[in-house]
Motif scaffolding. Structure first.
Motif, PDB file in Angstrom:
ATOM      1  N   PRO A 113       0.872  -0.888  -0.145  1.00 24.64           N
ATOM      2  CA  PRO A 113      -0.037   0.123  -0.141  1.00 24.64           C
ATOM      3  C   PRO A 113       0.691   1.422   0.168  1.00 24.64           C
ATOM      4  O   PRO A 113       0.354   2.230  -0.459  1.00 24.64           O
ATOM      5  CB  PRO A 113      -0.176  -0.005   1.537  1.00 24.64           C
ATOM      6  CG  PRO A 113      -0.825  -1.198   1.722  1.00 24.64           C
ATOM      7  CD  PRO A 113       0.751  -2.274   1.387  1.00 24.64           C
ATOM      8  N   SER A 114       2.911   1.067   0.084  1.00 30.84           N
ATOM      9  CA  SER A 114       3.013   2.302   0.040  1.00 30.84           C
ATOM     10  C   SER A 114       3.734   2.868   0.163  1.00 30.84           C
ATOM     11  O   SER A 114       4.435   3.845  -0.526  1.00 30.84           O
ATOM     12  CB  SER A 114       3.659   1.953   1.885  1.00 30.84           C
ATOM     13  OG  SER A 114       4.653   1.420   2.320  1.00 30.84           O
ATOM     14  N   ASN A 115       4.105   1.309  -1.008  1.00 37.42           N
ATOM     15  CA  ASN A 115       5.420   1.480  -2.273  1.00 37.42           C
ATOM     16  C   ASN A 115       4.820   0.718  -3.419  1.00 37.42           C
ATOM     17  O   ASN A 115       6.060  -0.512  -3.170  1.00 37.42           O
ATOM     18  CB  ASN A 115       6.416   1.356  -1.679  1.00 37.42           C
ATOM     19  CG  ASN A 115       7.893   1.419  -2.379  1.00 37.42           C
ATOM     20  OD1 ASN A 115       7.566   2.341  -3.515  1.00 37.42           O
ATOM     21  ND2 ASN A 115       9.103   1.623  -1.753  1.00 37.42           N
ATOM     22  N   PRO A 116       3.333   0.923  -3.686  1.00 31.76           N
ATOM     23  CA  PRO A 116       3.168  -0.730  -4.664  1.00 31.76           C
ATOM     24  C   PRO A 116       4.120  -0.527  -5.522  1.00 31.76           C
ATOM     25  O   PRO A 116       4.240  -1.863  -7.222  1.00 31.76           O
ATOM     26  CB  PRO A 116       1.685   0.079  -5.425  1.00 31.76           C
ATOM     27  CG  PRO A 116       1.857   1.276  -4.852  1.00 31.76           C
ATOM     28  CD  PRO A 116       3.301   1.425  -3.919  1.00 31.76           C
ATOM     29  N   ASP A 117       5.217   0.545  -6.522  1.00 33.89           N
ATOM     30  CA  ASP A 117       6.303  -0.287  -7.415  1.00 33.89           C
ATOM     31  C   ASP A 117       7.429  -1.355  -6.995  1.00 33.89           C
ATOM     32  O   ASP A 117       8.190  -1.850  -7.770  1.00 33.89           O
ATOM     33  CB  ASP A 117       6.640   1.687  -7.490  1.00 33.89           C
ATOM     34  CG  ASP A 117       6.015   2.376  -8.509  1.00 33.89           C
ATOM     35  OD1 ASP A 117       4.841   1.312  -9.414  1.00 33.89           O
ATOM     36  OD2 ASP A 117       5.377   3.075  -8.497  1.00 33.89           O
ATOM     37  N   ASN A 118       7.675  -1.533  -5.499  1.00 30.29           N
ATOM     38  CA  ASN A 118       8.479  -2.261  -5.683  1.00 30.29           C
ATOM     39  C   ASN A 118       8.296  -3.142  -4.534  1.00 30.29           C
ATOM     40  O   ASN A 118       7.317  -3.229  -3.565  1.00 30.29           O
ATOM     41  CB  ASN A 118       9.528  -1.128  -3.618  1.00 30.29           C
ATOM     42  CG  ASN A 118      10.109  -2.526  -3.118  1.00 30.29           C
ATOM     43  OD1 ASN A 118      10.672  -3.343  -3.972  1.00 30.29           O
ATOM     44  ND2 ASN A 118      11.237  -1.463  -2.334  1.00 30.29           N
TER      45      ASN A 118
END
Length: 179
Positions: A113-118
């Motif tokens: 939820p906080s860093n969807p690209d990682n």
């Protein structure tokens, strides 16, 4: 600011399928099932362990909305690093791609939820660790969180379908021969 396509933050007194509930207390009875049971109308004490778990709601939103359930079905959800620590085989190269492709039954990946690209911050849903907890307890817990994450469509439906696939499997005693 980028908009997260997977999750939305909510702060409301409702409960929906796909609500992420970090740090929820879950009571787990501890007993030997081979020796447990009433004998001569005697009651037995059961030891209970209380675990703090990250959970995600599995019960259908329509059942929650219409007060059709007294219990809410939830399952555990882990950070990838936490899951790998307990299950070292998943730290091997390519293992998460198998989960992502749906080839490891019982597990499902959701974007962070906080860093969807990682992808190393993705969340692992374990459909084999299921709990049923009182609706009022889960609703109060969810409401007491200032903000919580809720899966958005179509990722919610994909998550629900992955859960259904695990439980709808049918094993046949035989089938037609392979071509």
């Amino acid at each position: 600011m980028t908009i997260d396509p997977f999750w939305v933050q909510v702060n409301e007194p409702t409960l929906m399928q796909g609500d992420y509930l970090p740090g929820c207390l879950v009571p787990v009875p501890l007993f030997d099932p081979t020796t447990f049971g009433k004998k001569d109308n005697e009651t037995q004490e059961v030891e209970v362990e209380v675990n703090e778990l990250d959970l995600i709601v599995l019960t259908q939103s329509c059942d929650l909305d219409n007060n059709k359930v007294n219990q809410v079905v939830v399952c555990t959800i882990y950070q990838i690093s936490e899951f790998e620590e307990a299950n070292p085989a998943f730290a091997k190269k390519g293992k998460w791609n198998e989960v992502l492709a749906g080839r490891i039954e019982g597990l499902h990946l959701l974007a962070s939820p906080s860093n969807p690209d990682n992808n190393r911050e993705a969340l692992v849903v374990n459909f084999r660790e299921i709990y049923s907890l009182p609706y009022k307890y889960i609703l109060k817990y969810a409401t007491d969180l200032d903000c919580r994450w809720r899966l958005k469509s179509p990722y919610l439906e994909h998550f629900s379908q992955a859960f259904a696939r695990l439980f709808m499997r049918v094993g046949l005693p035989s089938s037609i021969p392979r071509f």
